[in-house]
Every structure is written in C-alpha cells, then in structure tokens.
Design a protein around this motif. Sequence first.
Motif, PDB file in Angstrom:
ATOM      1  N   GLU A   9     -34.744  18.974  12.058  1.00 14.15           N
ATOM      2  CA  GLU A   9     -34.251  19.671  10.871  1.00 14.15           C
ATOM      3  C   GLU A   9     -32.777  20.022  11.013  1.00 14.15           C
ATOM      4  O   GLU A   9     -32.004  19.864  10.064  1.00 14.15           O
ATOM      5  N   GLN A  10     -32.380  20.484  12.184  1.00 14.47           N
ATOM      6  CA  GLN A  10     -30.970  20.793  12.416  1.00 14.47           C
ATOM      7  C   GLN A  10     -30.120  19.535  12.280  1.00 14.47           C
ATOM      8  O   GLN A  10     -29.032  19.577  11.724  1.00 14.47           O
ATOM      9  N   CYS A  11     -30.622  18.433  12.777  1.00 16.33           N
ATOM     10  CA  CYS A  11     -29.888  17.176  12.693  1.00 16.33           C
ATOM     11  C   CYS A  11     -29.675  16.778  11.241  1.00 16.33           C
ATOM     12  O   CYS A  11     -28.562  16.436  10.837  1.00 16.33           O
ATOM     13  N   ARG A  12     -30.744  16.842  10.446  1.00 11.28           N
ATOM     14  CA  ARG A  12     -30.624  16.481   9.027  1.00 11.28           C
ATOM     15  C   ARG A  12     -29.663  17.408   8.294  1.00 11.28           C
ATOM     16  O   ARG A  12     -28.824  16.959   7.506  1.00 11.28           O
ATOM     17  N   MET A  13     -29.786  18.719   8.553  1.00  9.71           N
ATOM     18  CA  MET A  13     -28.898  19.682   7.891  1.00  9.71           C
ATOM     19  C   MET A  13     -27.442  19.446   8.281  1.00  9.71           C
ATOM     20  O   MET A  13     -26.546  19.484   7.432  1.00  9.71           O
ATOM     21  N   ALA A  14     -27.220  19.209   9.548  1.00 11.26           N
ATOM     22  CA  ALA A  14     -25.857  19.005  10.041  1.00 11.26           C
ATOM     23  C   ALA A  14     -25.244  17.741   9.451  1.00 11.26           C
ATOM     24  O   ALA A  14     -24.102  17.745   8.982  1.00 11.26           O
ATOM     25  N   ARG A  15     -26.019  16.677   9.452  1.00 12.80           N
ATOM     26  CA  ARG A  15     -25.513  15.408   8.924  1.00 12.80           C
ATOM     27  C   ARG A  15     -25.170  15.535   7.451  1.00 12.80           C
ATOM     28  O   ARG A  15     -24.122  15.078   6.986  1.00 12.80           O
ATOM     29  N   ALA A  16     -26.040  16.214   6.700  1.00  9.85           N
ATOM     30  CA  ALA A  16     -25.783  16.420   5.273  1.00  9.85           C
ATOM     31  C   ALA A  16     -24.552  17.295   5.070  1.00  9.85           C
ATOM     32  O   ALA A  16     -23.739  17.040   4.177  1.00  9.85           O
ATOM     33  N   GLY A  17     -24.411  18.302   5.908  1.00  8.59           N
ATOM     34  CA  GLY A  17     -23.290  19.231   5.772  1.00  8.59           C
ATOM     35  C   GLY A  17     -21.929  18.596   5.947  1.00  8.59           C
ATOM     36  O   GLY A  17     -20.961  19.002   5.301  1.00  8.59           O
ATOM     37  N   VAL A  18     -21.851  17.610   6.807  1.00 14.26           N
ATOM     38  CA  VAL A  18     -20.563  16.944   7.038  1.00 14.26           C
ATOM     39  C   VAL A  18     -20.465  15.613   6.304  1.00 14.26           C
ATOM     40  O   VAL A  18     -19.463  14.914   6.412  1.00 14.26           O
ATOM     41  N   GLY A  19     -21.518  15.255   5.566  1.00  5.18           N
ATOM     42  CA  GLY A  19     -21.473  14.047   4.749  1.00  5.18           C
ATOM     43  C   GLY A  19     -21.512  12.742   5.513  1.00  5.18           C
ATOM     44  O   GLY A  19     -20.914  11.754   5.088  1.00  5.18           O
ATOM     45  N   LEU A  20     -22.227  12.733   6.634  1.00  6.79           N
ATOM     46  CA  LEU A  20     -22.356  11.495   7.403  1.00  6.79           C
ATOM     47  C   LEU A  20     -23.638  10.763   7.014  1.00  6.79           C
ATOM     48  O   LEU A  20     -24.693  11.376   6.886  1.00  6.79           O
ATOM     49  N   THR A  21     -23.546   9.470   6.839  1.00  8.25           N
ATOM     50  CA  THR A  21     -24.748   8.666   6.643  1.00  8.25           C
ATOM     51  C   THR A  21     -25.462   8.548   7.983  1.00  8.25           C
ATOM     52  O   THR A  21     -24.859   8.757   9.053  1.00  8.25           O
TER      53      THR A  21
END
Length: 97
Positions: A9-21
């Motif tokens: 969950e942290q990984c998904r949130m972090a990736r979304a937060g910085v806009g990385l695919t």
Amino acid sequence: MSDKLISPEQCRMARAGVGLTAGRLAERAQVSKVTLSDFEKGKRAPHPRTIAAIRVALESVGVEFIEDNGGGAGVRLKRKGSDAIISLEDLNAENDN
C-alpha cells in the motif's frame, strides 16, 4: 540501501504521489515490472533487498515513508526547495508555507 521494508500500500501511494508509472519505478529500482506489480497487488513478497531497492528509488524522488505509529504506516512528499522542519511550537504565520 534502506533496511526498512515498506508495504504494498505504501508503494502504491508513493508511486501515485510522485506520478511514476509502474514501468518507470521498476526501471529506477532495477527490478522487473512483473515483480513490482505483483508486490503492489500483494500477490507475492519479494526478497527484502528488492523491496529496499524500490524504497530507495522512491526516496530518491522525494518520498518519505512514515512508520506505523499506531495510526497506520503511510507516505508523504518532501517539500520542494526546503528540507527544514519546523516544530509545532515554532509554527507561526511567518513560517507557514
């Protein structure tokens, strides 16, 4: 490399937060896209060094991971242009940005 693990969950949130695919994060962390995708979906738990590489890649683009402190683990983004931390007692209108 960080020795603290992160949750899917942290990984998904972090990736979304910085806009990385997923593909771009996998590339930055030097892991396969399938491994990253399976981790984010909770399908498998990669080796700790793989999770650490993902964490380091996210931290390198401004993600801070928040450990579980009773309210759940999470993520936040570093302030752009400032790493200064102001204590609650010192917070006022002059330094409220």
